[in-house]
Motif scaffolding. Structure first.
Motif, PDB file in Angstrom:
ATOM      1  N   ILE A 128     -10.701   1.271  -9.789  1.00  0.00           N
ATOM      2  CA  ILE A 128     -11.681   1.712  -8.782  1.00  0.00           C
ATOM      3  C   ILE A 128     -11.023   1.736  -7.410  1.00  0.00           C
ATOM      4  O   ILE A 128     -11.169   2.695  -6.649  1.00  0.00           O
ATOM      5  CB  ILE A 128     -12.929   0.806  -8.802  1.00  0.00           C
ATOM      6  N   GLN A 129     -10.261   0.682  -7.087  1.00  0.00           N
ATOM      7  CA  GLN A 129      -9.553   0.641  -5.804  1.00  0.00           C
ATOM      8  C   GLN A 129      -8.512   1.751  -5.728  1.00  0.00           C
ATOM      9  O   GLN A 129      -8.372   2.410  -4.699  1.00  0.00           O
ATOM     10  CB  GLN A 129      -8.900  -0.726  -5.603  1.00  0.00           C
ATOM     11  N   LEU A 130      -7.774   1.982  -6.808  1.00  0.00           N
ATOM     12  CA  LEU A 130      -6.765   3.046  -6.826  1.00  0.00           C
ATOM     13  C   LEU A 130      -7.411   4.415  -6.606  1.00  0.00           C
ATOM     14  O   LEU A 130      -6.897   5.221  -5.824  1.00  0.00           O
ATOM     15  CB  LEU A 130      -6.003   3.037  -8.150  1.00  0.00           C
ATOM     16  N   ASP A 131      -8.511   4.691  -7.279  1.00  0.00           N
ATOM     17  CA  ASP A 131      -9.193   5.979  -7.104  1.00  0.00           C
ATOM     18  C   ASP A 131      -9.644   6.168  -5.664  1.00  0.00           C
ATOM     19  O   ASP A 131      -9.501   7.250  -5.091  1.00  0.00           O
ATOM     20  CB  ASP A 131     -10.392   6.092  -8.053  1.00  0.00           C
ATOM     21  N   TYR A 132     -10.184   5.113  -5.069  1.00  0.00           N
ATOM     22  CA  TYR A 132     -10.632   5.178  -3.677  1.00  0.00           C
ATOM     23  C   TYR A 132      -9.448   5.458  -2.745  1.00  0.00           C
ATOM     24  O   TYR A 132      -9.517   6.334  -1.870  1.00  0.00           O
ATOM     25  CB  TYR A 132     -11.324   3.871  -3.291  1.00  0.00           C
ATOM     26  N   LEU A 133      -8.348   4.727  -2.942  1.00  0.00           N
ATOM     27  CA  LEU A 133      -7.170   4.923  -2.089  1.00  0.00           C
ATOM     28  C   LEU A 133      -6.601   6.330  -2.239  1.00  0.00           C
ATOM     29  O   LEU A 133      -6.149   6.929  -1.264  1.00  0.00           O
ATOM     30  CB  LEU A 133      -6.097   3.884  -2.429  1.00  0.00           C
ATOM     31  N   ARG A 134      -6.619   6.873  -3.453  1.00  0.00           N
ATOM     32  CA  ARG A 134      -6.100   8.227  -3.670  1.00  0.00           C
ATOM     33  C   ARG A 134      -6.926   9.281  -2.943  1.00  0.00           C
ATOM     34  O   ARG A 134      -6.420  10.331  -2.581  1.00  0.00           O
ATOM     35  CB  ARG A 134      -6.053   8.531  -5.168  1.00  0.00           C
ATOM     36  N   LYS A 135      -8.204   8.998  -2.734  1.00  0.00           N
ATOM     37  CA  LYS A 135      -9.058   9.926  -1.988  1.00  0.00           C
ATOM     38  C   LYS A 135      -8.873   9.772  -0.486  1.00  0.00           C
ATOM     39  O   LYS A 135      -8.858  10.748   0.246  1.00  0.00           O
ATOM     40  CB  LYS A 135     -10.537   9.688  -2.330  1.00  0.00           C
ATOM     41  N   ILE A 136      -8.752   8.539   0.001  1.00  0.00           N
ATOM     42  CA  ILE A 136      -8.765   8.254   1.436  1.00  0.00           C
ATOM     43  C   ILE A 136      -7.404   8.398   2.113  1.00  0.00           C
ATOM     44  O   ILE A 136      -7.294   8.985   3.184  1.00  0.00           O
ATOM     45  CB  ILE A 136      -9.330   6.830   1.688  1.00  0.00           C
ATOM     46  N   LEU A 137      -6.345   7.849   1.512  1.00  0.00           N
ATOM     47  CA  LEU A 137      -5.031   7.825   2.182  1.00  0.00           C
ATOM     48  C   LEU A 137      -4.531   9.188   2.647  1.00  0.00           C
ATOM     49  O   LEU A 137      -4.037   9.302   3.768  1.00  0.00           O
ATOM     50  CB  LEU A 137      -3.981   7.150   1.295  1.00  0.00           C
ATOM     51  N   PRO A 138      -4.640  10.242   1.839  1.00  0.00           N
ATOM     52  CA  PRO A 138      -4.127  11.541   2.310  1.00  0.00           C
ATOM     53  C   PRO A 138      -4.850  12.078   3.545  1.00  0.00           C
ATOM     54  O   PRO A 138      -4.296  12.890   4.277  1.00  0.00           O
ATOM     55  CB  PRO A 138      -4.351  12.478   1.115  1.00  0.00           C
ATOM     56  N   ASN A 139      -6.068  11.615   3.805  1.00  0.00           N
ATOM     57  CA  ASN A 139      -6.810  12.076   4.978  1.00  0.00           C
ATOM     58  C   ASN A 139      -6.268  11.494   6.277  1.00  0.00           C
ATOM     59  O   ASN A 139      -6.479  12.060   7.341  1.00  0.00           O
ATOM     60  CB  ASN A 139      -8.297  11.697   4.848  1.00  0.00           C
ATOM     61  N   TYR A 140      -5.580  10.340   6.197  1.00  0.00           N
ATOM     62  CA  TYR A 140      -5.178   9.636   7.413  1.00  0.00           C
ATOM     63  C   TYR A 140      -3.687   9.374   7.532  1.00  0.00           C
ATOM     64  O   TYR A 140      -3.242   8.885   8.567  1.00  0.00           O
ATOM     65  CB  TYR A 140      -5.925   8.294   7.485  1.00  0.00           C
ATOM     66  N   HIS A 141      -2.910   9.660   6.484  1.00  0.00           N
ATOM     67  CA  HIS A 141      -1.481   9.366   6.517  1.00  0.00           C
ATOM     68  C   HIS A 141      -0.679  10.508   5.906  1.00  0.00           C
ATOM     69  O   HIS A 141      -1.145  11.184   4.998  1.00  0.00           O
ATOM     70  CB  HIS A 141      -1.173   8.078   5.729  1.00  0.00           C
ATOM     71  N   HIS A 142       0.554  10.671   6.411  1.00  0.00           N
ATOM     72  CA  HIS A 142       1.484  11.600   5.793  1.00  0.00           C
ATOM     73  C   HIS A 142       2.096  10.922   4.578  1.00  0.00           C
ATOM     74  O   HIS A 142       2.442   9.742   4.628  1.00  0.00           O
ATOM     75  CB  HIS A 142       2.595  11.999   6.771  1.00  0.00           C
ATOM     76  N   LEU A 143       2.224  11.666   3.498  1.00  0.00           N
ATOM     77  CA  LEU A 143       2.741  11.099   2.252  1.00  0.00           C
ATOM     78  C   LEU A 143       4.104  11.677   1.914  1.00  0.00           C
ATOM     79  O   LEU A 143       4.378  12.845   2.208  1.00  0.00           O
ATOM     80  CB  LEU A 143       1.767  11.384   1.102  1.00  0.00           C
ATOM     81  N   ARG A 144       4.953  10.862   1.290  1.00  0.00           N
ATOM     82  CA  ARG A 144       6.219  11.355   0.754  1.00  0.00           C
ATOM     83  C   ARG A 144       5.900  12.119  -0.521  1.00  0.00           C
ATOM     84  O   ARG A 144       5.049  11.708  -1.303  1.00  0.00           O
ATOM     85  CB  ARG A 144       7.161  10.200   0.434  1.00  0.00           C
ATOM     86  N   LYS A 145       6.597  13.193  -0.734  1.00  0.00           N
ATOM     87  CA  LYS A 145       6.353  14.006  -1.924  1.00  0.00           C
ATOM     88  C   LYS A 145       7.034  13.399  -3.148  1.00  0.00           C
ATOM     89  O   LYS A 145       8.087  12.788  -3.039  1.00  0.00           O
ATOM     90  CB  LYS A 145       6.871  15.423  -1.701  1.00  0.00           C
TER      91      LYS A 145
END
Length: 193
Positions: A164-181
């Motif tokens: 549940i925490q992983l699913d939430y983080l996968r939705k939220i993090l890309p909205n506020y942080h740049h991600l490595r590909k």
């Protein structure tokens, strides 16, 4: 002084924030979430982070075999680096520092906890907030370490996954942080063989 070569393998479906500090030969398996300001340092050899692990802000994972450790001499004699394989579904919470040379699966390292390189962590363990584990010891599966005195007891139930925490983080993090590909696909690697 050892010169550490940076070589990151980021598997598909994992999320690694650009603001994270990665040094050395590190493989981040599918489903992992690496928060900004987290640190993973592979000094004594490669680190392989199992599937669906979470490394939160200011958490530090360090693979460093101390000179007084029994494995240090063997590592130097062989000239090859034995990898630190961290099991799947581990959670490294805010501000924890983990240097253990063996980490099982489904463990939780709570805020500000510290685990030295002399400690072996089984599976399903919880290292409580602020607990410091130093000195030669092995935590059996399902051990809970709690309070400032680092008292230990066995857990009644098996640790649950953090899906549940992983699913939430996968939705939220890309909205506020740049991600490595993702830069490594094991399916494509198999096709080349």
């Amino acid at each position: 002084m050892n010169i550490v070569r940076n070589d990151f393998k980021i598997m598909p479906r994992s999320m690694v924030c650009e603001d994270s500090n990665l040094r050395g030969d590190i493989t981040i398996s599918a489903g992992c979430v690496i928060h900004p300001c987290s640190t993973i340092i592979a000094e004594s050899g490669p680190i392989v982070l199992g599937e669906n692990c979470i490394v939160e802000e200011y958490a530090t994972l360090r693979y460093r075999i101390p000179e007084n450790h029994p494995d240090h001499g063997a590592l130097k004699a062989e000239g090859t680096a034995k990898p630190l394989i961290i099991g799947p579904d581990n959670v490294f919470e805010v501000g924890c520092t983990v240097e253990a040379l063996s980490i099982g699966e489904r463990n939780v390292f709570e805020c500000k906890s510290y685990v030295s390189a002399d400690v072996t962590i089984g599976s399903g363990c919880v290292i409580g907030a602020g607990c410091r584990l130093v000195g030669q010891q092995t935590l059996p599966d399902k051990t809970i370490v709690y309070e400032a005195q680092c008292m230990q007891r066995e857990a009644m139930d098996k640790q649950k996954t953090q899906m549940i925490q992983l699913d939430y983080l996968r939705k939220i993090l890309p909205n506020y942080h740049h991600l490595r590909k993702a830069n490594y696909d094991p399916k494509k690697a198999r096709e080349q063989v």
